[in-house]
Design a protein around this motif. Structure first.
Motif, PDB file in Angstrom:
ATOM      1  N   LEU A 189       4.267  10.613  -2.567  1.00  0.00           N
ATOM      2  CA  LEU A 189       4.302  11.730  -1.629  1.00  0.00           C
ATOM      3  C   LEU A 189       3.233  11.591  -0.545  1.00  0.00           C
ATOM      4  CD1 LEU A 189       4.801  14.664  -4.173  1.00  0.00           C
ATOM      5  CD2 LEU A 189       6.547  13.529  -2.785  1.00  0.00           C
ATOM      6  N   LEU A 190       2.191  10.799  -0.825  1.00  0.00           N
ATOM      7  CA  LEU A 190       1.109  10.625   0.133  1.00  0.00           C
ATOM      8  C   LEU A 190       1.302   9.408   1.035  1.00  0.00           C
ATOM      9  CD1 LEU A 190      -1.957  11.349  -2.186  1.00  0.00           C
ATOM     10  CD2 LEU A 190      -0.924  12.892  -0.521  1.00  0.00           C
ATOM     11  N   ARG A 191       2.384   8.680   0.842  1.00  0.00           N
ATOM     12  CA  ARG A 191       2.578   7.458   1.627  1.00  0.00           C
ATOM     13  C   ARG A 191       2.618   7.692   3.130  1.00  0.00           C
ATOM     14  NH1 ARG A 191       7.009   4.644  -2.352  1.00  0.00           N
ATOM     15  NH2 ARG A 191       5.527   4.013  -3.979  1.00  0.00           N
ATOM     16  N   PRO A 192       3.215   8.806   3.621  1.00  0.00           N
ATOM     17  CA  PRO A 192       3.176   9.023   5.071  1.00  0.00           C
ATOM     18  C   PRO A 192       1.755   9.077   5.621  1.00  0.00           C
ATOM     19  CG  PRO A 192       4.823  10.437   4.066  1.00  0.00           C
ATOM     20  CD  PRO A 192       4.058   9.811   2.934  1.00  0.00           C
ATOM     21  N   VAL A 193       0.845   9.644   4.829  1.00  0.00           N
ATOM     22  CA  VAL A 193      -0.552   9.713   5.265  1.00  0.00           C
ATOM     23  C   VAL A 193      -1.143   8.312   5.340  1.00  0.00           C
ATOM     24  CG1 VAL A 193      -2.848  10.577   4.689  1.00  0.00           C
ATOM     25  CG2 VAL A 193      -0.831  12.013   4.274  1.00  0.00           C
ATOM     26  N   PHE A 194      -0.784   7.469   4.381  1.00  0.00           N
ATOM     27  CA  PHE A 194      -1.360   6.126   4.312  1.00  0.00           C
ATOM     28  C   PHE A 194      -0.551   5.094   5.093  1.00  0.00           C
ATOM     29  CE2 PHE A 194      -3.495   8.304   0.950  1.00  0.00           C
ATOM     30  CZ  PHE A 194      -4.764   7.730   0.922  1.00  0.00           C
ATOM     31  N   ALA A 195       0.330   5.593   5.965  1.00  0.00           N
ATOM     32  CA  ALA A 195       1.010   4.685   6.875  1.00  0.00           C
ATOM     33  C   ALA A 195       0.037   4.175   7.940  1.00  0.00           C
ATOM     34  CB  ALA A 195       2.195   5.388   7.540  1.00  0.00           C
ATOM     35  N   ARG A 196      -1.081   4.884   8.100  1.00  0.00           N
ATOM     36  CA  ARG A 196      -2.100   4.467   9.067  1.00  0.00           C
ATOM     37  C   ARG A 196      -3.159   3.628   8.353  1.00  0.00           C
ATOM     38  NH1 ARG A 196      -1.446   9.888   9.906  1.00  0.00           N
ATOM     39  NH2 ARG A 196      -3.433  10.350   8.892  1.00  0.00           N
ATOM     40  N   PRO A 197      -3.488   2.459   8.905  1.00  0.00           N
ATOM     41  CA  PRO A 197      -4.505   1.598   8.287  1.00  0.00           C
ATOM     42  C   PRO A 197      -5.836   2.312   8.071  1.00  0.00           C
ATOM     43  CG  PRO A 197      -3.318   0.391   9.964  1.00  0.00           C
ATOM     44  CD  PRO A 197      -2.877   1.829  10.101  1.00  0.00           C
ATOM     45  N   GLY A 198      -6.184   3.234   8.960  1.00  0.00           N
ATOM     46  CA  GLY A 198      -7.453   3.945   8.822  1.00  0.00           C
ATOM     47  C   GLY A 198      -7.544   4.730   7.534  1.00  0.00           C
ATOM     48  N   ALA A 199      -6.399   5.260   7.069  1.00  0.00           N
ATOM     49  CA  ALA A 199      -6.404   6.023   5.828  1.00  0.00           C
ATOM     50  C   ALA A 199      -6.738   5.124   4.645  1.00  0.00           C
ATOM     51  CB  ALA A 199      -5.034   6.682   5.622  1.00  0.00           C
TER      52      ALA A 199
END
Length: 222
Positions: A189-199
């Protein structure tokens, strides 16, 4: 009316959840694998099975043997601290690595890898399940807190329930299975957040700090 057996099992479930739902090396690794969607079933099964084995051993009375072998716990404590320091150093390296637009994918021994970019179709080197399993088992069995929580503490509390100790242990074991399954699968469920390398850099930075803190507590004999 709720039966006494069910109450004992629920007590074990609550105790197990209270001990396992915390930020630690094991949970951080399960979360990271869940976010990557890589060998999640292997990681969840290894963590859950390890906890079940340790909990049942504690209920069976192995806690007494562990308590009488401080030298063994010391060896595990030092070995675990060194492993966590190495794991944290790798996480720190990933967090500090210059990225530009995306993280650089590079093979690390026994280490999960970052996505090369936010696009999941981008090719990347996938760590073999055997390496992931080895890391999972090391993070579990080289942590003396696992023995203190599951074998000694859960075993002692279960013993106070007399004939109901196995129901208590069963509840605690169920807590581990439920928690690791939820953590591994729910991370998606958190993958959209971690689509950004900064995350990923932030997550690895937090993991590095957490591993260093746990290792320091182990070396200090906490």
């Amino acid at each position: 009316m709720v039966s006494s057996d069910l109450l004992v099992a629920l007590a074990g479930l609550g105790t197990g959840l209270s001990l396992i739902v915390a930020i630690g090396a094991q949970n951080a690794f399960v979360l990271r694998q869940g976010l990557r969607g890589e060998h999640v079933a292997v990681v969840v099964a290894a963590c859950a099975a390890s906890d079940v084995i340790l909990i049942l051993a504690g209920v069976a009375g192995a806690g007494t043997l562990v308590a009488r072998a401080p030298g063994l716990l010391d060896a595990v404590r030092i070995g675990g601290a060194l492993f966590l320091l190495a794991y944290g150093a790798l996480a720190l390296r990933r967090a500090l690595r210059p990225t530009g637009g995306a993280l650089v994918v590079e093979a690390e021994p026994h280490e999960p890898l970052h996505p090369a970019s936010a696009d999941r179709s981008t090719s990347r080197t996938e760590v073999r399940w055997t390496a992931v399993l080895g890391t999972t088992l090391a993070l579990t069995w080289l942590n003396p807190h696992v023995y203190l929580d599951t074998v000694l503490l859960v075993g002692s509390i279960a013993g106070s329930h007399g004939d109901g100790r196995w129901l208590f242990g069963g509840g605690a074991a169920l807590a581990s299975v439920v928690w690791f399954t939820a953590l591994g699968s729910g991370a998606a469920l958190l993958r959209p957040v971690f689509a950004r390398p900064g995350a990923w850099r932030v997550l690895d930075g937090l993991i590095a700090v957490g591993m260093a803190a746990i290792a320091a507590s182990l070396l200090a004999g906490a």
